[in-house]
Design a protein around this motif. Structure first.
Motif, PDB file in Angstrom:
ATOM      1  N   MET A 167       0.800  -1.223   0.000  1.00 41.29           N
ATOM      2  CA  MET A 167       0.000   0.000   0.000  1.00 41.29           C
ATOM      3  C   MET A 167       0.826   1.263   0.000  1.00 41.29           C
ATOM      4  N   VAL A 168       0.156   2.342  -0.417  1.00 42.73           N
ATOM      5  CA  VAL A 168       0.653   3.703  -0.289  1.00 42.73           C
ATOM      6  C   VAL A 168      -0.423   4.489   0.454  1.00 42.73           C
ATOM      7  N   LEU A 169      -0.057   5.049   1.592  1.00 43.17           N
ATOM      8  CA  LEU A 169      -0.988   5.844   2.397  1.00 43.17           C
ATOM      9  C   LEU A 169      -0.739   7.325   2.157  1.00 43.17           C
ATOM     10  N   LYS A 170      -1.813   8.065   1.852  1.00 38.37           N
ATOM     11  CA  LYS A 170      -1.763   9.525   1.834  1.00 38.37           C
ATOM     12  C   LYS A 170      -2.741  10.037   2.886  1.00 38.37           C
ATOM     13  N   PRO A 171      -2.215  10.463   4.036  1.00 32.05           N
ATOM     14  CA  PRO A 171      -3.106  11.036   5.049  1.00 32.05           C
ATOM     15  C   PRO A 171      -3.595  12.412   4.612  1.00 32.05           C
ATOM     16  N   SER A 172      -4.610  12.908   5.299  1.00 34.95           N
ATOM     17  CA  SER A 172      -5.077  14.265   5.031  1.00 34.95           C
ATOM     18  C   SER A 172      -3.968  15.271   5.320  1.00 34.95           C
ATOM     19  N   GLU A 173      -3.909  16.302   4.491  1.00 32.71           N
ATOM     20  CA  GLU A 173      -2.935  17.366   4.728  1.00 32.71           C
ATOM     21  C   GLU A 173      -3.249  18.176   5.974  1.00 32.71           C
ATOM     22  N   ARG A 174      -4.452  17.994   6.526  1.00 34.39           N
ATOM     23  CA  ARG A 174      -4.797  18.700   7.761  1.00 34.39           C
ATOM     24  C   ARG A 174      -4.398  17.918   9.007  1.00 34.39           C
ATOM     25  N   SER A 175      -4.111  16.638   8.862  1.00 35.43           N
ATOM     26  CA  SER A 175      -3.687  15.840  10.028  1.00 35.43           C
ATOM     27  C   SER A 175      -2.528  14.933   9.628  1.00 35.43           C
ATOM     28  N   PRO A 176      -1.399  15.527   9.238  1.00 37.33           N
ATOM     29  CA  PRO A 176      -0.280  14.721   8.752  1.00 37.33           C
ATOM     30  C   PRO A 176       0.594  14.130   9.843  1.00 37.33           C
ATOM     31  N   PHE A 177       0.541  14.700  11.051  1.00 33.37           N
ATOM     32  CA  PHE A 177       1.463  14.262  12.105  1.00 33.37           C
ATOM     33  C   PHE A 177       1.224  12.809  12.486  1.00 33.37           C
ATOM     34  N   THR A 178      -0.056  12.443  12.647  1.00 41.98           N
ATOM     35  CA  THR A 178      -0.370  11.083  13.082  1.00 41.98           C
ATOM     36  C   THR A 178       0.018  10.061  12.015  1.00 41.98           C
ATOM     37  N   GLY A 179      -0.136  10.419  10.741  1.00 47.52           N
ATOM     38  CA  GLY A 179       0.288   9.515   9.677  1.00 47.52           C
ATOM     39  C   GLY A 179       1.787   9.274   9.715  1.00 47.52           C
ATOM     40  N   GLN A 180       2.530  10.317  10.013  1.00 49.30           N
ATOM     41  CA  GLN A 180       3.982  10.192  10.097  1.00 49.30           C
ATOM     42  C   GLN A 180       4.382   9.267  11.245  1.00 49.30           C
ATOM     43  N   ILE A 181       3.726   9.434  12.393  1.00 46.81           N
ATOM     44  CA  ILE A 181       4.024   8.576  13.538  1.00 46.81           C
ATOM     45  C   ILE A 181       3.615   7.133  13.252  1.00 46.81           C
ATOM     46  N   MET A 182       2.502   6.946  12.545  1.00 48.80           N
ATOM     47  CA  MET A 182       2.089   5.583  12.195  1.00 48.80           C
ATOM     48  C   MET A 182       3.140   4.908  11.325  1.00 48.80           C
ATOM     49  N   ALA A 183       3.735   5.647  10.403  1.00 50.01           N
ATOM     50  CA  ALA A 183       4.798   5.069   9.588  1.00 50.01           C
ATOM     51  C   ALA A 183       5.982   4.656  10.457  1.00 50.01           C
ATOM     52  N   GLU A 184       6.307   5.457  11.453  1.00 45.74           N
ATOM     53  CA  GLU A 184       7.381   5.100  12.378  1.00 45.74           C
ATOM     54  C   GLU A 184       7.036   3.820  13.137  1.00 45.74           C
ATOM     55  N   ILE A 185       5.777   3.689  13.541  1.00 46.78           N
ATOM     56  CA  ILE A 185       5.327   2.496  14.259  1.00 46.78           C
ATOM     57  C   ILE A 185       5.477   1.255  13.384  1.00 46.78           C
ATOM     58  N   LEU A 186       5.035   1.346  12.142  1.00 47.61           N
ATOM     59  CA  LEU A 186       5.098   0.188  11.257  1.00 47.61           C
ATOM     60  C   LEU A 186       6.544  -0.184  10.936  1.00 47.61           C
ATOM     61  N   GLY A 187       7.397   0.812  10.784  1.00 47.21           N
ATOM     62  CA  GLY A 187       8.805   0.520  10.561  1.00 47.21           C
ATOM     63  C   GLY A 187       9.429  -0.177  11.752  1.00 47.21           C
ATOM     64  N   ALA A 188       9.138   0.316  12.944  1.00 46.49           N
ATOM     65  CA  ALA A 188       9.691  -0.284  14.161  1.00 46.49           C
ATOM     66  C   ALA A 188       9.154  -1.690  14.386  1.00 46.49           C
ATOM     67  N   ALA A 189       7.936  -1.960  13.905  1.00 43.08           N
ATOM     68  CA  ALA A 189       7.315  -3.271  14.094  1.00 43.08           C
ATOM     69  C   ALA A 189       7.845  -4.321  13.125  1.00 43.08           C
ATOM     70  N   GLY A 190       8.642  -3.907  12.152  1.00 43.90           N
ATOM     71  CA  GLY A 190       9.226  -4.868  11.232  1.00 43.90           C
ATOM     72  C   GLY A 190       8.401  -5.181  10.009  1.00 43.90           C
ATOM     73  N   VAL A 191       7.499  -4.277   9.631  1.00 42.51           N
ATOM     74  CA  VAL A 191       6.778  -4.474   8.376  1.00 42.51           C
ATOM     75  C   VAL A 191       7.814  -4.471   7.244  1.00 42.51           C
ATOM     76  N   PRO A 192       7.826  -5.482   6.397  1.00 42.02           N
ATOM     77  CA  PRO A 192       8.860  -5.573   5.358  1.00 42.02           C
ATOM     78  C   PRO A 192       8.905  -4.348   4.454  1.00 42.02           C
ATOM     79  N   ALA A 193      10.082  -4.035   3.975  1.00 48.16           N
ATOM     80  CA  ALA A 193      10.300  -2.856   3.134  1.00 48.16           C
ATOM     81  C   ALA A 193       9.365  -2.858   1.929  1.00 48.16           C
TER      82      ALA A 193
END
Length: 478
Positions: A167-193
């Motif tokens: 997938m490719v996620l595009k969060p709303s431009e009005r609430s981008p912070f949470t999308g950025q943190i979610m990407a950090e969470i998924l990276g830390a959890a070991g979701v494959p590249a």
């Protein structure tokens, strides 16, 4: 001040290819609180390419491998709950109690439900000599709104992961912070590249290239009906699957019994939650016309109990998300006055003592008719309308007299009657006496969209169905 100038693509944080950035404004202070890179078509191309490359491997992983990844995400999500809550308060003005409570809790609840569903989900089924197989649809473009960021990211990302999609996620431009943190969470959890990719940006810069991209097999969008129509048009040339959860103007039928006042008050309180910025909110309260006076008194008292102010304090609601949203709501409140509805509480302007920030008075209109603008258009603010009905048949007629069909509500002491009324409402999600269930299908009829999210039902749109004929001819003949 937050600064997010990189996108998460192919398992790495990479510089945006486009030259533009956008300022994020804190709606409580009207001051810039962050800066985010604006994605371009080139950024979308890069993210889609990473997702396509990763699909070959992720799509054939087994159930246990996906479960292990999802459980790891849940662990990381719980660690970052405080960070997510702080971001929600800053980017959209959600009060701390709401941000750290229901907003973040919805994401965790949907993730836990996705894990539960995946444990037993049937990806294959024998029907005589034929094997019916459910396979991941491919690369998914996920476009999420600003009003319930964690809920909407969760009901798209986690089913996509569980079913083997990339997938490719595009969060709303009005609430981008949470999308950025979610990407950090998924990276830390070991979701494959490449399995999960994040591109920030607005609709024209990133949303249009994503929805029209020939390398995307499916688009899942939550937002306004107007934007949903444009996304469907953009996606049409590729004949890709498009699922949408769009606007709503949901009825709340309060039945004629001894609990009327309490049920009206509860409906108004629900309407005001999240500053009224909920697509499924009970924005049209339907009450027996003969008891309009009781309903007005209960609604006024409920609205007056809703405290408004600094979302970092002890308040029920904070600001609405933006200056444009504030102005739209003010215009619709004035429209209600101009068209002759009775203003019971609130009105135009900011609440007393709040001179800065996009704060809206908790507002209630009574003696509304269903042809008024405030009964037809989605206001998306803390504005409740009360409409009188003659009998239950009339109530159902009014409830269904809308171009929307996302949600509905029925409140009454007679459960059998409430159930019967719920069956007659033309909407995809109907709550009887405040029922709630993470496993329920959520989605709309009519201009409220298509497809369903939540629980097992949220898996289906991410799957293709294949029939393998003659798979077991010997067994079929025996």
């Amino acid at each position: 001040m937050r600064e997010y100038l990189k996108f998460y693509i192919g398992g790495e944080w990479v510089d945006a290819l486009g030259p533009h950035t956008m300022d994020i404004v804190n709606p409580a202070t009207e001051e810039v609180c962050g800066r985010v890179a604006v994605g371009s078509a080139a950024d979308v191309d890069r993210a889609v390419a990473a997702a396509r490359k990763a699909f070959a491997g992720w799509s054939v992983t087994g159930r246990e491998e996906r479960l292990e990844v999802l459980r790891s995400i849940l662990d990381e999500y719980q660690k970052r709950g405080g960070d997510l809550a702080a971001a929600l308060t800053e980017e959209m003005g959600a009060p701390a109690s709401l941000a750290g409570g229901f907003q973040v809790g919805l994401g965790a609840g949907h993730l836990a439900k996705a894990i539960e569903v995946l444990e037993d989900f049937a990806f294959e089924e024998r029907r005589g000599a034929t094997l019916v197989v459910k396979e991941p649809i491919g690369v998914c473009g996920l476009i999420t709104p600003w009003n319930w960021p964690m809920n909407q990211i969760a009901v798209k990302v986690f089913p996509a992961l569980a079913t083997g999609c990339t997938m490719v996620l595009k969060p709303s431009e009005r609430s981008p912070f949470t999308g950025q943190i979610m990407a950090e969470i998924l990276g830390a959890a070991g979701v494959p590249a490449g399995v999960f990719n994040l591109v920030q940006g607005d609709g024209p810069s990133a949303g249009v290239p994503l929805s029209a991209h020939p390398g995307v097999d499916m688009i899942s969008f939550t937002g306004s009906t107007r934007a949903g129509i444009e996304i469907a048009r953009n996606a049409a040339s590729g004949v890709k699957r498009v699922t949408q959860e769009l606007g709503g103007k949901s009825p709340n039928i309060v039945l004629d019994d001894e609990d009327l006042a309490a049920n009206v008050a509860a409906g108004v309180a629900t309407m005001m939650g999240n500053s009224g910025q909920t697509c499924s909110a009970p924005s049209r309260t339907l009450v027996p016309a003969a008891r309009m006076g009781e309903a007005v008194a209960a609604a006024r008292e409920a609205a007056e109990r809703v405290t408004v102010g600094d979302p970092n304090g002890d308040v029920v609601i904070g600001p609405v998300v933006s200056a444009s949203q504030f102005e739209k709501i003010q215009a619709l409140i004035q429209k209600g006055v101009d068209e002759g509805a009775t203003l019971v509480a609130g009105g135009t302007g900011r609440p007393d003592g709040l001179e800065k920030g996009y704060y809206v008075k908790p507002t209630v209109f009574a003696n509304v008719t269903n042809d008024m603008t405030i009964a037809r258009e989605e206001i998306f603010g803390p504005v409740a309308t009360i409409i009188g009905y003659d009998d239950v048949d009339h109530a159902v007629e009014i409830a269904n007299d809308t171009e929307y069909g996302l949600a509905g509500y029925v409140a009454g002491a007679d459960l059998d009657q409430a159930r019967a009324v719920a069956r007659r409402i033309r909407a995809g999600w109907v709550a009887v006496n405040d029922g709630f269930d993470f496993g329920s299908p959520f989605g709309g009829y009519k201009k409220s969209g298509n497809g369903r999210e939540w629980g097992e039902f949220g898996f289906h749109d991410y799957l293709e169905i294949k029939g393998i004929l003659g798979y077991a001819p010997d067994d079929a003949a025996s």
